[in-house]
Design an enzyme around this catalytic site. Structure first.
Site, PDB file in Angstrom:
ATOM      1  N   CYS A 109       0.799  -1.232   0.000  1.00  0.00           N
ATOM      2  CA  CYS A 109       0.000   0.000   0.000  1.00  0.00           C
ATOM      3  C   CYS A 109       0.827   1.276   0.000  1.00  0.00           C
ATOM      4  O   CYS A 109       1.987   1.281   0.383  1.00  0.00           O
ATOM      5  CB  CYS A 109      -0.860   0.068   1.254  1.00  0.00           C
ATOM      6  SG  CYS A 109      -1.929  -1.331   1.464  1.00  0.00           S
TER       7      CYS A 109
ATOM      8  N   GLY B 231       0.778   0.116  -5.140  1.00  0.00           N
ATOM      9  CA  GLY B 231      -0.424  -0.720  -5.146  1.00  0.00           C
ATOM     10  C   GLY B 231      -1.345  -0.296  -6.267  1.00  0.00           C
ATOM     11  O   GLY B 231      -1.667   0.883  -6.382  1.00  0.00           O
TER      12      GLY B 231
ATOM     13  N   ASN C 158      -0.726   1.206   5.693  1.00  0.00           N
ATOM     14  CA  ASN C 158       0.287   0.503   4.908  1.00  0.00           C
ATOM     15  C   ASN C 158       1.037  -0.435   5.847  1.00  0.00           C
ATOM     16  O   ASN C 158       1.614   0.015   6.830  1.00  0.00           O
ATOM     17  CB  ASN C 158       1.246   1.524   4.289  1.00  0.00           C
ATOM     18  CG  ASN C 158       2.439   0.871   3.589  1.00  0.00           C
ATOM     19  OD1 ASN C 158       3.500   1.476   3.502  1.00  0.00           O
ATOM     20  ND2 ASN C 158       2.289  -0.327   3.104  1.00  0.00           N
ATOM     21  N   GLY C 159       1.027  -1.720   5.544  1.00  0.00           N
ATOM     22  CA  GLY C 159       1.743  -2.680   6.382  1.00  0.00           C
ATOM     23  C   GLY C 159       0.887  -3.874   6.677  1.00  0.00           C
ATOM     24  O   GLY C 159      -0.134  -4.103   6.037  1.00  0.00           O
TER      25      GLY C 159
ATOM     26  N   TYR D 178      14.004  -2.225  -3.837  1.00  0.00           N
ATOM     27  CA  TYR D 178      13.071  -2.359  -4.957  1.00  0.00           C
ATOM     28  C   TYR D 178      11.818  -1.495  -4.879  1.00  0.00           C
ATOM     29  O   TYR D 178      11.430  -0.877  -5.861  1.00  0.00           O
ATOM     30  CB  TYR D 178      12.664  -3.835  -5.079  1.00  0.00           C
ATOM     31  CG  TYR D 178      11.521  -4.092  -6.041  1.00  0.00           C
ATOM     32  CD1 TYR D 178      11.674  -3.856  -7.404  1.00  0.00           C
ATOM     33  CD2 TYR D 178      10.297  -4.545  -5.574  1.00  0.00           C
ATOM     34  CE1 TYR D 178      10.619  -4.079  -8.282  1.00  0.00           C
ATOM     35  CE2 TYR D 178       9.240  -4.772  -6.453  1.00  0.00           C
ATOM     36  CZ  TYR D 178       9.404  -4.540  -7.800  1.00  0.00           C
ATOM     37  OH  TYR D 178       8.378  -4.741  -8.664  1.00  0.00           O
TER      38      TYR D 178
END
Ligand code: SF4
Length: 508
Positions: free
Chosen positions: A46, A72, A146-147, A291
């Site tokens: 996310c 995302g 996010n996570g 990345y």
């Protein structure tokens, strides 16, 4: 067709709209997507953004999400508040497909939070798209996360025993339910109380009718930064985003990172902060530098571009090989390849060209189409490769099948030798902190030696960056504690899914 879920501006109403997106959810040639399994890459879950104090907060959130689209591509949502009401619109698809001018016009207010999602927890349905809006005993709250939380089961069971009714299967809702069931007297105390009960990775933005909150988990797994848009006529707009590249599009200046274990609150009166947890060693996700994050972002106190450049240089120092040309596997291998080429003093060339208009081929289940997918996405430049000793630079090997196709493709274009260099250590263990990884049994490096992988992918040589080398490359001005669990199997939290770390049962 994309289905949009509208959540009430006054009270609750769910209306379904059909929106023509032009995306081909059922097509072989869908919209761009940077992280398809066709490329055998890990996928980030996310990106989040929050805006406080802007007359067109929804549009600012949209721009922020647009810059975070790489984090995302499955769904996106924006919630806004105008001091009285809280509106929320979310849909399946890309940010630009969902939020047209007409849709943004339905989101009034000077505050907004936004979310773009690729799911790992909860299914991928619109129901679990975010922001999630919950009408709780503490009032209306919208949350975007996010996570990944790792102690969900116990907490959810306890909350359900206490009478909580869950609307989604997303772990983000657990945080809101904890807030609703907290005995703390004030909302901000209830948020701090709830965050201190959950374990795992979370960078969160939250909003009530008149306040915006931002918080990071005590280990600081995922990035979250705070910035400011200067307003000459009034108070500055405060913004939060998963990555600082969003600030550039918003013309916001970076102020600082939200600290691990910090809860920041923004109201009309300004910004206040409290440390709701401390004394936990930092374990920020090092794969953000390898990345996920964009090279034009500064995360965990360091420019991603700088880290990747150093990774390439370190790789050349550790495992240089005589060659004629350095070729990146686009796009994520480009920065490391530039660093490698400069360090090794070997020419850098774009010997593989990526078609940016092909993306989500993974939605097509047939293997025949998956195989076709690599050739749809990449094409070799024969005149750069023919007769050459080629060093290919990539940022990971997950299952190995895509790497083998790329090596074959380069050799098929006439390369005399193909050497593969990877700008991180072998990925040997799955992630439980918000990154979609296959289980251990499907990770090639968990089940084969480097020499066995080399033979599998049919390269003349294969080398990975060492863990010490990677850690060295990602240190900024201040020492940063990193999570390296997918390279070491040493998890910073107690809770992991034992099923996922079982050894291989399939042969590669
Ligand atoms: S396990 Fe790997 S991908 Fe997951 S948070 Fe740690 S370093 Fe990042």
């Amino acid at each position: 067709m994309t289905r949009l879920l509208f959540q009430g501006i006054e009270g609750e109403f769910d209306a379904s709209n059909e929106l023509r997106t032009g995306s081909a959810a059922s097509s072989l040639f869908p919209a761009p997507c940077s992280s398809s399994p066709v490329f055998d890459k890990l996928r980030e879950e996310c990106g989040v953004v929050a805006i406080h104090g802007h007359p067109d907060a929804a549009r600012q959130a949209y721009l922020g999400l647009y810059a975070l689209q790489h984090r995302g591509q499955e769904s996106a949502g924006i919630a806004t508040a105008d001091g009285q009401r809280l509106a929320n619109i979310k849909g399946m698809g890309l940010v630009s497909e969902i939020f047209t001018d007409d849709v943004l016009a339905k989101l009034p207010g000077s505050m907004a939070i936004g979310h773009t999602r690729y799911s790992t927890t909860g299914d991928s349905a619109l129901l679990n798209a975010q922001p999630i809006r919950v009408d709780s005993t503490k009032g209306l709250i919208a949350i975007a996360h996010n996570g990944n939380l790792v102690n969900l089961g116990n907490i959810r069971a306890r909350l359900e025993r206490d009478g909580a009714y869950f609307q989604t299967t997303s772990d983000s809702e657990i945080i809101v339910q904890l807030i609703a069931h907290s005995r703390a007297g004030t909302l901000v105390d209830a948020i701090a109380d709830s965050l201190s009960q959950v374990d795992g990775a979370f960078s969160i933005v939250m909003m009530t009718r008149d306040r915006v909150f931002a918080a990071r988990d005590p280990r600081g797994f995922r990035p979250l930064s705070m910035g400011r848009i200067k307003n000459s006529a009034g108070p500055d707009t405060i913004v939060f985003a998963s990555e600082t590249c969003a600030f550039d599009l918003l013309r916001a200046e970076y102020i600082r990172d939200v600290l691990p274990g910090e809860l920041v609150m923004v109201t009309e009166d300004g910004v206040t902060s409290r440390q709701y947890a401390s004394g936990v060693p930092q374990s920020s996700c090092i794969f953000e530098h390898v990345y996920f994050a964009r090279p034009d972002s500064r995360i965990f106190g360091r420019w991603v571009q700088e880290s990747r450049d150093q990774m390439g240089r370190q790789l050349a120092r550790e495992s240089g090989v005589p060659a004629d040309v350095i070729v990146p596997v686009p796009d994520s291998g480009v920065t490391a390849a530039l660093g490698y080429a400069e360090e090794a003093r070997i020419p850098f060339r774009f010997g593989l060209i990526r078609n940016h208009y092909v993306g989500r081929t993974f939605i097509e289940p047939e293997q025949r189409v998956r195989d076709f997918g690599v050739r749809l996405k990449l094409n070799p430049v024969r005149n750069l490769l023919e007769g050459k000793r080629v060093v290919l630079i990539d940022d990971s090997i997950i299952r190995g099948t895509t790497s083998r196709k790329i090596v074959r493709m380069v050799r098929g274009a006439g390369a005399k030798e193909v050497h593969l260099r990877i700008s991180c250590p072998p990925t040997i263990s799955p992630c439980f902190y918000g990154v979609d990884t296959p289980s251990k049994r499907d990770l090639i490096a968990a089940n084969k030696s480097v020499e066995e992988i080399r033979r599998f992918i049919e390269a003349d040589s294969l080398a990975y960056l060492s863990l010490d080398g990677l850690l060295h490359c990602c240190q900024g001005d201040h020492p940063t504690g990193y999570c390296t669990a997918c390279y070491t199997g040493n998890y910073p939290t107690q809770w992991v899914d034992a099923e996922d770390i079982l050894p291989a049962t399939v042969s590669f």
